[in-house]
Design an enzyme around this catalytic site. Structure first.
Site, PDB file in Angstrom:
ATOM      1  N   ASP A 139      25.658 -12.277 -25.588  1.00  0.00           N
ATOM      2  CA  ASP A 139      26.816 -11.896 -24.777  1.00  0.00           C
ATOM      3  C   ASP A 139      27.078 -10.394 -24.886  1.00  0.00           C
ATOM      4  O   ASP A 139      26.713  -9.768 -25.872  1.00  0.00           O
ATOM      5  CB  ASP A 139      28.038 -12.691 -25.258  1.00  0.00           C
ATOM      6  CG  ASP A 139      29.133 -12.741 -24.218  1.00  0.00           C
ATOM      7  OD1 ASP A 139      28.906 -12.282 -23.076  1.00  0.00           O
ATOM      8  OD2 ASP A 139      30.226 -13.230 -24.529  1.00  0.00           O
ATOM      9  N   GLY A 140      27.733  -9.856 -23.862  1.00  0.00           N
ATOM     10  CA  GLY A 140      28.186  -8.470 -23.918  1.00  0.00           C
ATOM     11  C   GLY A 140      27.327  -7.494 -23.140  1.00  0.00           C
ATOM     12  O   GLY A 140      27.527  -6.273 -23.238  1.00  0.00           O
ATOM     13  N   GLY A 188      27.295  -6.945 -19.878  1.00  0.00           N
ATOM     14  CA  GLY A 188      28.124  -6.267 -18.881  1.00  0.00           C
ATOM     15  C   GLY A 188      29.032  -5.232 -19.521  1.00  0.00           C
ATOM     16  O   GLY A 188      29.124  -4.087 -19.055  1.00  0.00           O
ATOM     17  N   ARG A 189      29.684  -5.626 -20.620  1.00  0.00           N
ATOM     18  CA  ARG A 189      30.598  -4.695 -21.304  1.00  0.00           C
ATOM     19  C   ARG A 189      29.849  -3.491 -21.850  1.00  0.00           C
ATOM     20  O   ARG A 189      30.312  -2.362 -21.771  1.00  0.00           O
ATOM     21  CB  ARG A 189      31.318  -5.420 -22.463  1.00  0.00           C
ATOM     22  CG  ARG A 189      32.567  -6.135 -22.016  1.00  0.00           C
ATOM     23  CD  ARG A 189      33.042  -7.102 -23.052  1.00  0.00           C
ATOM     24  NE  ARG A 189      32.249  -8.325 -23.035  1.00  0.00           N
ATOM     25  CZ  ARG A 189      32.362  -9.304 -23.922  1.00  0.00           C
ATOM     26  NH1 ARG A 189      33.213  -9.184 -24.922  1.00  0.00           N
ATOM     27  NH2 ARG A 189      31.630 -10.388 -23.814  1.00  0.00           N
ATOM     28  N   TRP A 190      28.669  -3.728 -22.396  1.00  0.00           N
ATOM     29  CA  TRP A 190      27.866  -2.622 -22.936  1.00  0.00           C
ATOM     30  C   TRP A 190      27.595  -1.588 -21.842  1.00  0.00           C
ATOM     31  O   TRP A 190      27.739  -0.381 -22.064  1.00  0.00           O
ATOM     32  CB  TRP A 190      26.541  -3.181 -23.477  1.00  0.00           C
ATOM     33  CG  TRP A 190      25.636  -2.136 -24.039  1.00  0.00           C
ATOM     34  CD1 TRP A 190      25.631  -1.644 -25.309  1.00  0.00           C
ATOM     35  CD2 TRP A 190      24.595  -1.436 -23.331  1.00  0.00           C
ATOM     36  NE1 TRP A 190      24.655  -0.688 -25.441  1.00  0.00           N
ATOM     37  CE2 TRP A 190      24.002  -0.536 -24.242  1.00  0.00           C
ATOM     38  CE3 TRP A 190      24.098  -1.479 -22.027  1.00  0.00           C
ATOM     39  CZ2 TRP A 190      22.948   0.303 -23.903  1.00  0.00           C
ATOM     40  CZ3 TRP A 190      23.044  -0.640 -21.686  1.00  0.00           C
ATOM     41  CH2 TRP A 190      22.483   0.236 -22.615  1.00  0.00           C
ATOM     42  N   HIS A 219      21.965  -5.963 -18.515  1.00  0.00           N
ATOM     43  CA  HIS A 219      20.984  -7.067 -18.536  1.00  0.00           C
ATOM     44  C   HIS A 219      19.575  -6.528 -18.794  1.00  0.00           C
ATOM     45  O   HIS A 219      18.789  -7.137 -19.517  1.00  0.00           O
ATOM     46  CB  HIS A 219      21.017  -7.837 -17.212  1.00  0.00           C
ATOM     47  CG  HIS A 219      22.322  -8.531 -16.950  1.00  0.00           C
ATOM     48  ND1 HIS A 219      23.003  -9.230 -17.923  1.00  0.00           N
ATOM     49  CD2 HIS A 219      23.084  -8.632 -15.823  1.00  0.00           C
ATOM     50  CE1 HIS A 219      24.117  -9.733 -17.409  1.00  0.00           C
ATOM     51  NE2 HIS A 219      24.201  -9.367 -16.137  1.00  0.00           N
ATOM     52  N   SER A 247      24.637 -22.828 -16.406  1.00  0.00           N
ATOM     53  CA  SER A 247      24.898 -23.453 -15.099  1.00  0.00           C
ATOM     54  C   SER A 247      26.182 -22.883 -14.492  1.00  0.00           C
ATOM     55  O   SER A 247      26.384 -22.965 -13.280  1.00  0.00           O
ATOM     56  CB  SER A 247      24.959 -24.977 -15.231  1.00  0.00           C
ATOM     57  OG  SER A 247      25.694 -25.365 -16.359  1.00  0.00           O
ATOM     58  N   GLU A 248      27.031 -22.286 -15.323  1.00  0.00           N
ATOM     59  CA  GLU A 248      28.269 -21.671 -14.820  1.00  0.00           C
ATOM     60  C   GLU A 248      28.032 -20.233 -14.317  1.00  0.00           C
ATOM     61  O   GLU A 248      28.856 -19.676 -13.594  1.00  0.00           O
ATOM     62  CB  GLU A 248      29.343 -21.637 -15.917  1.00  0.00           C
ATOM     63  CG  GLU A 248      29.954 -22.993 -16.249  1.00  0.00           C
ATOM     64  CD  GLU A 248      29.030 -23.919 -17.037  1.00  0.00           C
ATOM     65  OE1 GLU A 248      28.180 -23.408 -17.793  1.00  0.00           O
ATOM     66  OE2 GLU A 248      29.147 -25.140 -16.878  1.00  0.00           O
ATOM     67  N   LEU A 307       6.053 -19.836 -33.718  1.00  0.00           N
ATOM     68  CA  LEU A 307       7.443 -19.974 -33.259  1.00  0.00           C
ATOM     69  C   LEU A 307       7.514 -20.763 -31.949  1.00  0.00           C
ATOM     70  O   LEU A 307       6.702 -20.528 -31.042  1.00  0.00           O
ATOM     71  CB  LEU A 307       8.010 -18.561 -33.023  1.00  0.00           C
ATOM     72  CG  LEU A 307       9.366 -18.483 -32.327  1.00  0.00           C
ATOM     73  CD1 LEU A 307      10.487 -18.879 -33.286  1.00  0.00           C
ATOM     74  CD2 LEU A 307       9.621 -17.070 -31.784  1.00  0.00           C
ATOM     75  N   ARG A 324      33.654 -18.644 -28.785  1.00  0.00           N
ATOM     76  CA  ARG A 324      33.589 -19.918 -28.071  1.00  0.00           C
ATOM     77  C   ARG A 324      32.131 -20.364 -27.906  1.00  0.00           C
ATOM     78  O   ARG A 324      31.212 -19.572 -28.080  1.00  0.00           O
ATOM     79  CB  ARG A 324      34.305 -19.847 -26.719  1.00  0.00           C
ATOM     80  CG  ARG A 324      33.900 -18.695 -25.869  1.00  0.00           C
ATOM     81  CD  ARG A 324      34.594 -18.715 -24.498  1.00  0.00           C
ATOM     82  NE  ARG A 324      34.231 -17.514 -23.807  1.00  0.00           N
ATOM     83  CZ  ARG A 324      34.966 -16.392 -23.786  1.00  0.00           C
ATOM     84  NH1 ARG A 324      36.137 -16.363 -24.373  1.00  0.00           N
ATOM     85  NH2 ARG A 324      34.525 -15.317 -23.170  1.00  0.00           N
ATOM     86  N   SER A 376      30.933 -22.085 -25.048  1.00  0.00           N
ATOM     87  CA  SER A 376      30.476 -21.904 -23.667  1.00  0.00           C
ATOM     88  C   SER A 376      29.427 -22.930 -23.203  1.00  0.00           C
ATOM     89  O   SER A 376      28.401 -22.549 -22.639  1.00  0.00           O
ATOM     90  CB  SER A 376      29.930 -20.469 -23.481  1.00  0.00           C
ATOM     91  OG  SER A 376      30.920 -19.531 -23.775  1.00  0.00           O
TER      92      SER A 376
END
Ligand code: FPP
Length: 248
Positions: free
Chosen positions: A26-27, A29-31, A43, A72-73, A137, A200, A202
């Protein structure tokens, strides 16, 4: 690059690693926005972090790594961002093939196929098939993934088996459900990492993370480094996992 951790953290010993690490990246966009850039730049940089962390996980000897690449959201996002994310995923699937094969990585995807373009599906299938006999892996990308949707799909599969007379309702156990999920054959995550300080889940692996240890960091995904990852793994080694029982 800002980091709250010193660099060059020692690699945790292989025998103390979690078997399966799942990450909510996450983050992005904020970055980007904090730097006055478009969200998609985040991204792009996030995809570089994916490359680093996959290589690190492979080099450390981790068994399974699941990355939440597209939920999916996420379809609720603007068309231009969706287009960019799908193109980035497709590019990753093509460009990472040599790294995945050279590092003996087995590649798998969890999520619904409906909604993904034929081109993305083709690349997913190509890489999954090419790498299916690899023994290092296991890298699992969650693409068009939602945990509630996964549970719905599993319930439908089980209901069909009951209707066909292959299974009675009384025979349904936790193992029946686990086998009907997309993650069939993959052990549950031991450690769940989330970047960018969100507390969260999510709609990610709701069934599978029942006893996962959480590790949340304020670091945004594009600036998450191998050292942050190592720090999370070291912190995991100090957790006292009781699975509802008492301390030994
Ligand atoms: C969350 O950041 C990230 C995503 C929704 C997508 C994750 C995608 C990548 C890391 C790059 C592509 C992936 C691969 C495997 C090549 P956000 O946009 O929700 O950030 P924000 O909360 O700051 O807006």
């Amino acid at each position: 690059m800002a980091s709250e951790y010193p660099y060059q953290i020692e690699a945790p010993p292989r025998e103390r690693l979690p078997r399966h690490v799942a990450i909510i990246m996450d983050g992005n966009g904020r970055w980007a926005q904090e730097r006055g850039q478009q969200r998609v730049e985040g991204h792009l940089q996030g995809a570089s972090t994916v490359r680093e962390i996959v290589e690190e996980a492979s080099e450390l000897g981790l068994g399974y790594l699941t990355l939440y690449a597209f939920s999916s959201e996420n379809w609720k996002r603007p068309a231009a961002e969706l287009e960019f994310l799908m193109a980035l995923l497709q590019q990753y699937l093509v460009e990472e093939r040599p790294t995945i094969m050279n590092n003996n990585i087995r590649f798998r995807v969890i999520g619904r196929r409906d909604g993904l373009s034929p081109e993305v599906l083709q690349e997913i299938d190509n890489l999954s098939q090419a790498s299916e006999k690899n023994t290092g892996l296991t890298l699992i990308l969650a693409i068009n993934y939602g945990s509630r949707g996964e549970i719905v799909d599993a319930m439908q599969r089980i209901a069909c088996q009951v209707r066909a007379g292959e299974l009675s309702p009384e025979q349904i156990t936790e193992s029946t459900i686990a086998h009907a999920l997309y993650t069939n054959g993959i052990p549950d995550p031991d450690l769940l990492i989330r970047t960018a300080n969100e507390m969260r889940v999510s709609n990610f692996l709701l069934w599978q993370i029942s006893y996962a240890e959480f590790w949340v960091t304020p670091i945004h995904w594009p600036e998450f480094t191998r050292d942050h990852f190592r720090q999370a793994l070291w912190d995991y080694t100090k957790r006292d996992r009781r699975f509802g029982g008492l301390k030994n």
